[in-house]
Design a protein around this motif. Structure first.
Motif, short mmCIF file in Angstrom:
data_model
loop_
_atom_site.label_atom_id
_atom_site.label_comp_id
_atom_site.label_asym_id
_atom_site.label_seq_id
_atom_site.Cartn_x
_atom_site.Cartn_y
_atom_site.Cartn_z
N HIS A 1 0.82 -1.22 0.00
CA HIS A 1 0.00 0.00 0.00
C HIS A 1 0.85 1.26 0.00
O HIS A 1 0.32 2.37 0.17
CB HIS A 1 -0.97 0.00 1.18
N ASP B 1 -2.26 -0.78 -3.58
CA ASP B 1 -3.41 0.08 -3.31
C ASP B 1 -3.00 1.14 -2.29
O ASP B 1 -3.01 0.89 -1.09
CB ASP B 1 -4.58 -0.74 -2.79
N THR B 2 -2.63 2.31 -2.78
CA THR B 2 -2.16 3.36 -1.88
C THR B 2 -3.29 3.98 -1.06
O THR B 2 -3.03 4.75 -0.13
CB THR B 2 -1.44 4.47 -2.66
N GLU B 3 -4.53 3.65 -1.38
CA GLU B 3 -5.66 4.16 -0.61
C GLU B 3 -5.98 3.28 0.60
O GLU B 3 -6.74 3.68 1.48
CB GLU B 3 -6.91 4.24 -1.51
N ALA B 4 -5.39 2.10 0.65
CA ALA B 4 -5.66 1.18 1.77
C ALA B 4 -4.95 1.66 3.02
O ALA B 4 -3.82 2.14 2.97
CB ALA B 4 -5.19 -0.23 1.41
N SER B 5 -5.59 1.49 4.15
CA SER B 5 -4.99 1.91 5.42
C SER B 5 -3.77 1.07 5.77
O SER B 5 -2.88 1.52 6.48
CB SER B 5 -6.01 1.77 6.55
N THR C 1 -3.02 2.14 11.49
CA THR C 1 -3.94 3.28 11.59
C THR C 1 -3.76 4.03 12.90
O THR C 1 -4.49 5.01 13.14
CB THR C 1 -5.41 2.83 11.49
N SER D 1 -5.49 7.78 7.02
CA SER D 1 -5.69 6.65 6.11
C SER D 1 -6.89 5.79 6.51
O SER D 1 -7.35 4.95 5.73
CB SER D 1 -4.44 5.77 6.07
N THR E 1 -10.51 4.73 6.85
CA THR E 1 -11.71 5.04 6.06
C THR E 1 -12.92 4.30 6.61
O THR E 1 -12.82 3.48 7.53
CB THR E 1 -11.51 4.64 4.60
N LYS F 1 -14.38 2.00 5.11
CA LYS F 1 -14.12 0.59 4.83
C LYS F 1 -13.25 -0.02 5.92
O LYS F 1 -13.47 -1.17 6.32
CB LYS F 1 -13.42 0.47 3.46
N THR F 2 -12.26 0.74 6.41
CA THR F 2 -11.40 0.25 7.47
C THR F 2 -12.22 -0.12 8.70
O THR F 2 -12.05 -1.19 9.29
CB THR F 2 -10.35 1.31 7.87
N HIS G 1 4.85 6.70 3.52
CA HIS G 1 3.55 7.30 3.29
C HIS G 1 3.64 8.82 3.37
O HIS G 1 4.62 9.36 3.89
CB HIS G 1 2.55 6.79 4.33
#
Length: 314
Positions: free
Chosen positions: A103, A117-121, A157, A164, A166, A168-169, A284
Motif C-alpha cells: 500500500h 493500493d495506496t488508498e488502503a490503510s 492506523t 488513512s 476510512t 471501509k477500514t 507514506h
C-alpha cells in the motif's frame, strides 16, 4: 488482480511469504494473516513465513526457517514492502513466481504480479479484502488470521486515528472482531511498555526541540539508548509520542544504530515521504523513514524539514 493472485496460489504447492525489514504489526499481520488463510483454505499446501524476527513482535508470530531448496518451484509473495532493498530475507528472487502486495507508493514495481493500493490503510486491510473477494472460491478465514489482520490494521492506523482510516477500514475491523480472539490481550501486548521505555518516553516529552516553523526534533544517540537500556527497535515504538503536541506540524526522530542513524518522520499535514526520498528513504505521505550516516547529515535533514513546515499552510 486479486483473482490472478488467488489463481497463482491455487497453482503452487509451495508458498513462501516475505515482508519488510524492521517489521511493524502490519508487516507481521499481513504476512501471517495471508499465511493462515492459505493454510486453512488449502491444507495440502506448504506455506512458510520468513524474515528476521523482531522480539517485540513475537506475540504475533514466529518465523519459519527454511533452506534454499524450498524456494525451488515455489510461489513467493512479498507483503507491505515498497522496494526490494527492504525485503527481509533476500532469497525472495529464488522462487518461480513473485507477487508484490503493498500500500506504499509504487516507486519500485518489482514482481510478476503487483497489487498496490495506496488508498488502503494497511496491507492487512488488503489481505482481508482479498479474503472477501475469494471466499466464494475457497478462501477460509480463521480466528488466528483475523487476530493478525486486525493487529495489522490497528497498528498502521494508530488505533484508527490516522487519516488513512476510512469507512471501509472501520467496516472490516467490525467484521474481524466477530472472530474468537482477545482484543484486550492483543492491545495489551501491542501497547504495553517496559519501565525503561516509559522513562525514555518521559525523556522524549521533556527534551524534544520544537522550531518556530512547527517542526520538532528528537535525537537518540547510542549513549542515550544505553542509559535507558533500549534497543533502536524499542525506541522506534515511541516515534508517535509527539502527535498530541499543539501547533506541531511534523517531526523527526533520529535513532542511532551500529552502522547508521535511522530517520523517522511523522506529520500532521506536510507531505514528508518526498523529503524521505531525498535521503534514499520513502513511505507514506504522513509517515516515512530514511537512513543517514552522520550527525552532521542530521542537521541537513532538520533544515529541510524546517523549510517544509515553513512553506506548508492548511
Amino acid at each position: 488482480m486479486k483473482s490472478k493472485i488467488l489463481s497463482a496460489i491455487k497453482k503452487y504447492d509451495k508458498i513462501i511469504i516475505h515482508r519488510h525489514i524492521r517489521p511493524d504489526p502490519d508487516a507481521y499481520g499481513s504476512q501471517g494473516g495471508l499465511a493462515e488463510i492459505i493454510k486453512a483454505s488449502f491444507p495440502q499446501k506448504q506455506v512458510y513465513t520468513v524474515g528476521q524476527e523482531d522480539e517485540t513482535l513475537l506475540y504475533l508470530r514466529k518465523m519459519d526457517k527454511i533452506s534454499n531448496e524450498v524456494y525451488e518451484g515455489a510461489l513467493v509473495i512479498v507483503c507491505d514492502t515498497a522496494n526490494t532493498e527492504r525485503i527481509s530475507d533476500q532469497r525472495y528472487t529464488k522462487g518461480d513466481l513473485l507477487i508484490k502486495i503493498d500500500h506504499h507508493p509504487n516507486m519500485d514495481p518489482y514482481g510478476d504480479l503487483l497489487w498496490v493500493d495506496t488508498e488502503a490503510s494497511s496491507v492487512s486491510e488488503m489481505i482481508y479484502e482479498f479474503f472477501l473477494s475469494g471466499q466464494k472460491n475457497g478462501l477460509i478465514m480463521t480466528d488466528e488470521a483475523a487476530r493478525l489482520i486486525f493487529a495489522g490494521i490497528v497498528g498502521d492506523t494508530g488505533r484508527f486515528i490516522y487519516p488513512s482510516t476510512t469507512n471501509k477500514t472501520f467496516a472490516y475491523a467490525g467484521e474481524l472482531i466477530k472472530y474468537q480472539f482477545s482484543r484486550t490481550e492483543l492491545f495489551d501486548r501491542m501497547y504495553e511498555l517496559a519501565p525503561n521505555l516509559i522513562k525514555l518516553q518521559g525523556y522524549i516529552l521533556q527534551h524534544f526541540h520544537m522550531l518556530d516553523s512547527g517542526a520538532a526534533v528528537v535525537k537518540m544517540d547510542s549513549s542515550l539508548l544505553r542509559k535507558y537500556e533500549a534497543t533502536p527497535a524499542e525506541a522506534s515504538v515511541l516515534v508517535g509520542e509527539l502527535g498530541h503536541v499543539k501547533e506541531l506540524k511534523a517531526w523527526v526522530f533520529f535513532i542511532e544504530e551500529e552502522d547508521q542513524i535511522r530517520v523517522r518522520f511523522r506529520s500532521k499535514g506536510p507531505i514528508i515521504n518526498q523529503l524521505a526520498r531525498c535521503y534514499k528513504g520513502g513511505g507514506h505521505p504522513f509517515a516515512a523513514g530514511a537512513s543517514i550516516y552522520s550527525w552532521d547529515e542530521a542537521e541537513k535533514v532538520i533544515s529541510d524539514l524546517n523549510d517544509l513546515c515553513e512553506s506548508w499552510t492548511i
